[in-house]
Scaffold this active site. Structure first.
Site, mmCIF file in Angstrom:
data_model
loop_
_atom_site.group_PDB
_atom_site.id
_atom_site.type_symbol
_atom_site.label_atom_id
_atom_site.label_comp_id
_atom_site.label_asym_id
_atom_site.label_seq_id
_atom_site.Cartn_x
_atom_site.Cartn_y
_atom_site.Cartn_z
ATOM 1 N N GLU A 59 37.504 -52.670 49.146
ATOM 2 C CA GLU A 59 36.503 -53.172 50.330
ATOM 3 C C GLU A 59 37.400 -54.744 49.370
ATOM 4 O OE1 GLU A 59 35.710 -50.860 48.035
ATOM 5 O OE2 GLU A 59 35.425 -49.104 49.605
ATOM 6 N N GLU B 158 48.631 -59.600 38.061
ATOM 7 C CA GLU B 158 48.343 -58.201 37.422
ATOM 8 C C GLU B 158 48.831 -56.833 37.669
ATOM 9 O OE1 GLU B 158 43.771 -56.437 36.281
ATOM 10 O OE2 GLU B 158 43.660 -57.918 37.915
ATOM 11 N N SER C 45 40.253 -52.646 29.220
ATOM 12 C CA SER C 45 41.276 -51.084 28.856
ATOM 13 C C SER C 45 42.214 -51.656 28.236
ATOM 14 C CB SER C 45 42.270 -51.303 30.535
ATOM 15 O OG SER C 45 41.782 -51.172 31.674
ATOM 16 N N SER D 164 35.520 -58.899 33.001
ATOM 17 C CA SER D 164 34.127 -58.129 33.884
ATOM 18 C C SER D 164 33.381 -58.090 33.001
ATOM 19 C CB SER D 164 34.781 -56.303 34.513
ATOM 20 O OG SER D 164 36.253 -56.543 35.382
ATOM 21 N N GLN E 11 41.643 -57.699 27.934
ATOM 22 C CA GLN E 11 41.540 -58.113 29.548
ATOM 23 C C GLN E 11 39.786 -58.349 29.059
ATOM 24 O OE1 GLN E 11 43.948 -59.017 33.091
ATOM 25 N NE2 GLN E 11 41.450 -58.922 34.456
ATOM 26 N N GLY E 12 39.118 -59.409 29.156
ATOM 27 C CA GLY E 12 37.673 -59.325 28.828
ATOM 28 C C GLY E 12 37.003 -60.178 30.112
HETATM 29 C C1 LIG Z 1 40.792 -48.585 35.365
HETATM 30 C C2 LIG Z 1 39.946 -49.500 35.264
HETATM 31 C C3 LIG Z 1 40.566 -50.916 34.126
HETATM 32 C C4 LIG Z 1 39.742 -51.169 34.906
HETATM 33 N N1 LIG Z 1 40.671 -52.754 33.830
HETATM 34 C C5 LIG Z 1 40.370 -54.151 33.109
HETATM 35 C C6 LIG Z 1 40.074 -54.578 32.428
HETATM 36 O O1 LIG Z 1 40.893 -54.758 31.797
HETATM 37 N N2 LIG Z 1 39.597 -55.996 32.217
HETATM 38 C C7 LIG Z 1 38.144 -56.174 32.661
HETATM 39 O O2 LIG Z 1 37.900 -57.174 33.172
HETATM 40 N N3 LIG Z 1 38.199 -55.605 34.119
HETATM 41 C C8 LIG Z 1 38.852 -54.366 33.965
HETATM 42 N N4 LIG Z 1 38.122 -53.056 35.674
HETATM 43 C C9 LIG Z 1 37.225 -53.644 36.064
HETATM 44 C C10 LIG Z 1 37.360 -53.930 37.407
HETATM 45 O O3 LIG Z 1 37.976 -54.885 37.735
HETATM 46 C C11 LIG Z 1 36.147 -53.614 38.342
HETATM 47 O O4 LIG Z 1 35.310 -52.818 37.838
HETATM 48 C C12 LIG Z 1 36.248 -54.028 39.846
HETATM 49 O O5 LIG Z 1 36.799 -55.516 39.534
HETATM 50 C C13 LIG Z 1 34.845 -54.112 40.604
HETATM 51 O O6 LIG Z 1 34.023 -54.701 39.882
HETATM 52 P P1 LIG Z 1 33.019 -53.435 39.625
HETATM 53 O O7 LIG Z 1 32.677 -52.334 38.398
HETATM 54 O O8 LIG Z 1 31.287 -54.108 39.373
HETATM 55 O O9 LIG Z 1 32.136 -53.060 40.929
HETATM 56 P P2 LIG Z 1 30.837 -54.045 41.971
HETATM 57 O O10 LIG Z 1 31.751 -55.140 42.460
HETATM 58 O O11 LIG Z 1 29.825 -53.585 41.616
HETATM 59 O O12 LIG Z 1 31.050 -53.014 43.718
HETATM 60 C C14 LIG Z 1 30.163 -51.999 43.751
HETATM 61 C C15 LIG Z 1 30.942 -51.799 45.004
HETATM 62 O O13 LIG Z 1 30.426 -52.581 46.172
HETATM 63 C C16 LIG Z 1 31.624 -52.716 47.213
HETATM 64 N N5 LIG Z 1 31.460 -54.457 46.888
HETATM 65 C C17 LIG Z 1 31.613 -55.711 46.260
HETATM 66 N N6 LIG Z 1 31.501 -56.609 46.947
HETATM 67 C C18 LIG Z 1 32.143 -56.147 47.707
HETATM 68 C C19 LIG Z 1 31.980 -57.394 48.916
HETATM 69 N N7 LIG Z 1 32.027 -58.228 49.026
HETATM 70 N N8 LIG Z 1 32.802 -56.847 50.178
HETATM 71 C C20 LIG Z 1 32.581 -55.787 50.448
HETATM 72 N N9 LIG Z 1 32.374 -54.528 49.439
HETATM 73 C C21 LIG Z 1 31.961 -55.126 48.030
HETATM 74 C C22 LIG Z 1 33.210 -53.335 45.675
HETATM 75 O O14 LIG Z 1 34.250 -52.157 46.725
HETATM 76 C C23 LIG Z 1 32.871 -51.733 45.386
HETATM 77 O O15 LIG Z 1 32.599 -50.639 46.365
HETATM 78 C C24 LIG Z 1 38.945 -52.060 35.046
HETATM 79 C C25 LIG Z 1 37.980 -51.019 36.372
HETATM 80 C C26 LIG Z 1 39.062 -50.400 36.502
HETATM 81 C C27 LIG Z 1 38.434 -48.653 37.379
#
Ligand SMILES: Cc1cc2nc3c(=O)[nH]c(=O)nc-3n(C[C@H](O)[C@H](O)[C@H](O)COP(=O)(O)OP(=O)(O)OC[C@H]3O[C@@H](n4cnc5c(N)ncnc54)[C@H](O)[C@@H]3O)c2cc1C
Length: 395
Positions: A380, A246, A163, A131, A128-129
């Site tokens: 969050e 998901e 992933s 993020s 899944q592309g």
């Molecule tokens: C094991 C794993 C597998 C994954 N697999 C995939 C995958 O296959 N494909 C894919 O596309 N993505 C994947 N992801 C990505 C995942 O969807 C993102 O990590 C997740 O959506 C959070 O985005 P971010 O890491 O950019 O954090 P950010 O969005 O930058 O968040 C950083 C911090 O700010 C907080 N925050 C952000 N916005 C708000 C708000 N509005 N209110 C309160 N707090 C907030 C968050 O809770 C977090 O603590 C995976 C992640 C993990 C850990």
């Protein structure tokens, strides 16, 4: 995914699943995979999925037109329960293929695109592309660009945390097709072959040693228009199917995994000679709280299954279950790591295989438990959803 309810869960189905799994589930798979390469681990899970499919136990809940059994979600849960009883592996590498990709293709695909579901049952791995480095929680701010050139799109940008991308043949890709439109409206959904020229995949090593997710770099990648899912600019709406599916099925069943792990940790506390007095009592108290929480989760999951079977949707329950489950996993693995004492801190090194999230290597499991509070929407974000959609609080 629409839930097929042509049959109800029958005892006969359970008996058949149980006897096949007792005869065929690999017993020593954790030991066998301990010295395997990442590729061999992925191949093992795919091969196991194909065997399950041959026995009608991989996707009993899929409609028959897509190669499923035409049963309902109960039968899928029966398979998961019986697999747990015999300690069978879950086909992890196909997690996105079997859940998000299948649901999205079945619901929104053209006839050609729907045919790709058949490939999943032959072992096609999907990733899944969605993020990007600057688009996670706020996914709609993604910047990967897909520019239309006649009957193709040319895609440039970067994805992250994808992933299983290192093993994938296909990718569910979100890209911006109209940079001038409001951010949600300018996104389209593509089905991208991972062997397309210009696709570079770089696995990311996590703190646990796992290399489950990857960066994907896209340099002038050509995607034919026929592999755009839905209309141009409709990607955000379609992505919701993917996001909703998901974790629905795995989540509904996870309380049982936790229950089994609580029992294991209770035994380990009882047998840990190095634990004395208050240290032992404190751990027992905390484990008891987790055990009660697990019962609450199991009861809520049961209710959610009933709701899902009736309506095909989880509604308000989904963020509550996800938040509650992920925090229980963190608490349980934390207690288990403490029970292990200094031994739990021994670094398993680079050779960490993907053996599931309650693997019994508690310190690794504890580090890994943080993935639950991030992936598929952080805690969050779940709290925001509960506040706004369940409690009706202002944004
Ligand atoms: C094991 C794993 C597998 C994954 N697999 C995939 C995958 O296959 N494909 C894919 O596309 N993505 C994947 N992801 C990505 C995942 O969807 C993102 O990590 C997740 O959506 C959070 O985005 P971010 O890491 O950019 O954090 P950010 O969005 O930058 O968040 C950083 C911090 O700010 C907080 N925050 C952000 N916005 C708000 C708000 N509005 N209110 C309160 N707090 C907030 C968050 O809770 C977090 O603590 C995976 C992640 C993990 C850990």
């Amino acid at each position: 995914m629409a839930v097929a309810t042509t049959h109800s869960a029958s005892e006969e189905f359970r008996v058949r699943a149980r006897s096949w799994l007792q005869a065929h589930a690999p017993q020593d798979w954790r030991e066998r995979l301990a010295s395997a390469t990442d590729r061999q681990v992925a191949d093992f899970y795919i091969e196991w999925a194909l065997q399950l499919h041959g026995a009608g136990l991989l996707v009993p809940h899929w409609p028959q037109e897509f190669g499923g059994g035409g049963y309902g979600i109960q039968e899928q849960l029966v398979v998961q329960q019986e697999m747990r009883k015999v300690g069978a592996p879950r086909p992890r590498t196909l997690q996105i293929s079997l859940n998000h990709a299948a649901a999205t293709l079945m619901r929104h695909g053209t006839p050609t695109q729907k045919n790709l579901v058949g490939g999943i049952l032959e072992g096609d791995v999907w990733c899944q592309g969605f993020s990007e480095p600057d688009a996670g929680s706020d996914l709609a701010s993604l910047r990967t660009l897909a520019a239309r050139h006649g009957e193709t799109y040319v895609v440039n940008g970067q994805k992250i945390w994808s992933s299983f991308a290192a093993h994938a043949q296909w990718c569910l890709l979100l890209a911006r097709t109209d940079p001038t439109a409001p951010k949600h409206a300018g996104i389209s959904f593509f089905l991208m072959r991972m062997d397309s020229p210009g696709v570079t995949v770089r696995p990311i090593r996590q703190s646990t040693g796992h290399r489950e997710f990857c960066e994907i770099f896209l340099d002038d990648v050509v995607i034919p228009v026929e592999f755009r899912l839905g209309a141009e600019g409709d990607g955000w709406r379609l992505a919701r199917t993917t996001l909703v599916s998901e974790r629905v099925l795995p989540m509904l069943d996870e309380a049982e995994d936790l229950r089994a792990a609580v029992r294991t940790v209770a035994m380990q506390i009882a047998e840990a000679d190095h634990l004395r007095g208050h240290a032992r009592d404190g751990l027992v108290d905390r484990l008891t709280e987790v055990a009660i929480g697990t019962d609450v989760l199991a009861a809520s999951s049961e209710k959610a299954v009933a709701e899902y079977v009736e309506t095909g949707a989880l509604g308000a329950t989904a963020p509550i279950l996800k938040l509650y489950h992920s925090e229980l996993v963190q608490r349980l693995t934390g207690i288990a790591a403490e029970v292990g004492g200094v031994y739990a801190l021994i670094d398993p090194g680079d050779e960490v295989r993907d053996l599931g999230y309650l693997s019994g290597d508690w310190f690794t499991d504890h580090m890994r438990s943080w993935t639950f509070t991030i992936a598929a929407g952080t805690s969050e974000i779940q709290r925001n959803l509960i506040a706004e959609r369940v409690l009706g609080l202002p944004r």
